[in-house]
Motif scaffolding. Structure first.
Motif, PDB file in Angstrom:
ATOM      1  N   TYR A 127       0.838  -1.202   0.000  1.00 34.44           N
ATOM      2  CA  TYR A 127       0.000   0.000   0.000  1.00 34.44           C
ATOM      3  C   TYR A 127       0.876   1.256   0.000  1.00 34.44           C
ATOM      4  CZ  TYR A 127      -4.050  -2.930   0.927  1.00 34.44           C
ATOM      5  OH  TYR A 127      -5.041  -3.874   0.832  1.00 34.44           O
ATOM      6  N   ALA A 128       1.947   1.229   0.776  1.00 29.12           N
ATOM      7  CA  ALA A 128       2.873   2.362   0.811  1.00 29.12           C
ATOM      8  C   ALA A 128       3.572   2.513  -0.540  1.00 29.12           C
ATOM      9  CB  ALA A 128       3.896   2.192   1.930  1.00 29.12           C
ATOM     10  N   ALA A 129       3.948   1.395  -1.138  1.00 27.15           N
ATOM     11  CA  ALA A 129       4.589   1.436  -2.456  1.00 27.15           C
ATOM     12  C   ALA A 129       3.665   2.103  -3.473  1.00 27.15           C
ATOM     13  CB  ALA A 129       4.961   0.029  -2.914  1.00 27.15           C
ATOM     14  N   ARG A 130       2.399   1.715  -3.452  1.00 23.49           N
ATOM     15  CA  ARG A 130       1.427   2.317  -4.375  1.00 23.49           C
ATOM     16  C   ARG A 130       1.298   3.821  -4.120  1.00 23.49           C
ATOM     17  NH1 ARG A 130      -4.608   0.342  -3.840  1.00 23.49           N
ATOM     18  NH2 ARG A 130      -4.273   1.391  -1.854  1.00 23.49           N
ATOM     19  N   ASP A 131       1.228   4.191  -2.843  1.00 28.65           N
ATOM     20  CA  ASP A 131       1.081   5.611  -2.503  1.00 28.65           C
ATOM     21  C   ASP A 131       2.283   6.432  -2.950  1.00 28.65           C
ATOM     22  OD1 ASP A 131      -1.375   5.036  -1.411  1.00 28.65           O
ATOM     23  OD2 ASP A 131      -0.683   5.122   0.674  1.00 28.65           O
ATOM     24  N   VAL A 132       3.484   5.902  -2.736  1.00 27.14           N
ATOM     25  CA  VAL A 132       4.695   6.633  -3.138  1.00 27.14           C
ATOM     26  C   VAL A 132       4.756   6.761  -4.658  1.00 27.14           C
ATOM     27  CG1 VAL A 132       7.225   6.549  -3.204  1.00 27.14           C
ATOM     28  CG2 VAL A 132       6.014   6.058  -1.075  1.00 27.14           C
ATOM     29  N   LEU A 133       4.476   5.680  -5.365  1.00 29.25           N
ATOM     30  CA  LEU A 133       4.508   5.722  -6.829  1.00 29.25           C
ATOM     31  C   LEU A 133       3.486   6.711  -7.386  1.00 29.25           C
ATOM     32  CD1 LEU A 133       4.928   1.944  -7.635  1.00 29.25           C
ATOM     33  CD2 LEU A 133       6.548   3.761  -8.215  1.00 29.25           C
ATOM     34  N   ASN A 134       2.330   6.827  -6.740  1.00 32.42           N
ATOM     35  CA  ASN A 134       1.264   7.697  -7.241  1.00 32.42           C
ATOM     36  C   ASN A 134       1.335   9.124  -6.708  1.00 32.42           C
ATOM     37  OD1 ASN A 134       0.121   5.655  -8.791  1.00 32.42           O
ATOM     38  ND2 ASN A 134      -1.125   4.934  -7.115  1.00 32.42           N
ATOM     39  N   HIS A 135       2.242   9.387  -5.787  1.00 32.24           N
ATOM     40  CA  HIS A 135       2.355  10.725  -5.206  1.00 32.24           C
ATOM     41  C   HIS A 135       3.050  11.655  -6.199  1.00 32.24           C
ATOM     42  CE1 HIS A 135       3.643  13.940  -2.481  1.00 32.24           C
ATOM     43  NE2 HIS A 135       2.603  13.577  -1.754  1.00 32.24           N
ATOM     44  N   ASP A 136       2.468  12.835  -6.393  1.00 29.66           N
ATOM     45  CA  ASP A 136       3.004  13.776  -7.392  1.00 29.66           C
ATOM     46  C   ASP A 136       4.472  14.106  -7.152  1.00 29.66           C
ATOM     47  OD1 ASP A 136       0.602  13.898  -8.714  1.00 29.66           O
ATOM     48  OD2 ASP A 136      -0.077  15.705  -7.676  1.00 29.66           O
ATOM     49  N   ILE A 137       4.815  14.478  -5.931  1.00 33.36           N
ATOM     50  CA  ILE A 137       6.185  14.920  -5.652  1.00 33.36           C
ATOM     51  C   ILE A 137       7.107  13.731  -5.408  1.00 33.36           C
ATOM     52  CG2 ILE A 137       7.652  16.236  -4.062  1.00 33.36           C
ATOM     53  CD1 ILE A 137       5.194  18.086  -3.659  1.00 33.36           C
ATOM     54  N   ALA A 138       6.725  12.854  -4.479  1.00 34.35           N
ATOM     55  CA  ALA A 138       7.592  11.720  -4.136  1.00 34.35           C
ATOM     56  C   ALA A 138       7.839  10.830  -5.349  1.00 34.35           C
ATOM     57  CB  ALA A 138       6.986  10.909  -2.996  1.00 34.35           C
ATOM     58  N   GLY A 139       6.789  10.549  -6.102  1.00 30.17           N
ATOM     59  CA  GLY A 139       6.933   9.687  -7.276  1.00 30.17           C
ATOM     60  C   GLY A 139       7.836  10.280  -8.334  1.00 30.17           C
TER      61      GLY A 139
END
Length: 96
Positions: free
Chosen positions: A36-48
């Motif tokens: 879930y964290a991996a998905r969130d990081v990949l989809n985050h505008d800045i972090a991704g």
């Protein structure tokens, strides 16, 4: 920072960049442990957008292996899973 000598301003910028890089790396490393964290990081505008290609690939692999976003189970598989959960629940109740 208006009153700092040029070298001090450069040092302050370098420190902020190093902290940002360390935070980014820590975020990517922790996300490898949680789909879930991996998905969130990949989809985050800045972090991704700041991930290296290697980090993106690793997080993508975590997401793929987890099955998140893969859709729904076929009815036969859902039935088998439900039966297994029911059986496990009954076994656990018997242990109480």
């Amino acid at each position: 920072m208006c009153c700092l000598p040029s070298q001090s301003r450069t040092s302050a910028v370098a420190v902020r960049a190093a902290r940002r890089s360390t935070t980014q790396n820590a975020l990517a490393e922790v996300a490898l442990l949680d789909a879930y964290a991996a998905r969130d990081v990949l989809n985050h505008d800045i972090a991704g957008s700041r991930l290296t290609s290697e980090q993106s690939e690793k997080l993508g692999a975590v997401l793929t292996a987890s099955g998140l976003g893969a859709g729904t189970l076929p009815p036969a598989h859902m039935q088998a899973l439900t039966q297994a959960v029911d059986k496990a629940e009954a076994a656990l109740r018997g242990l109480l």
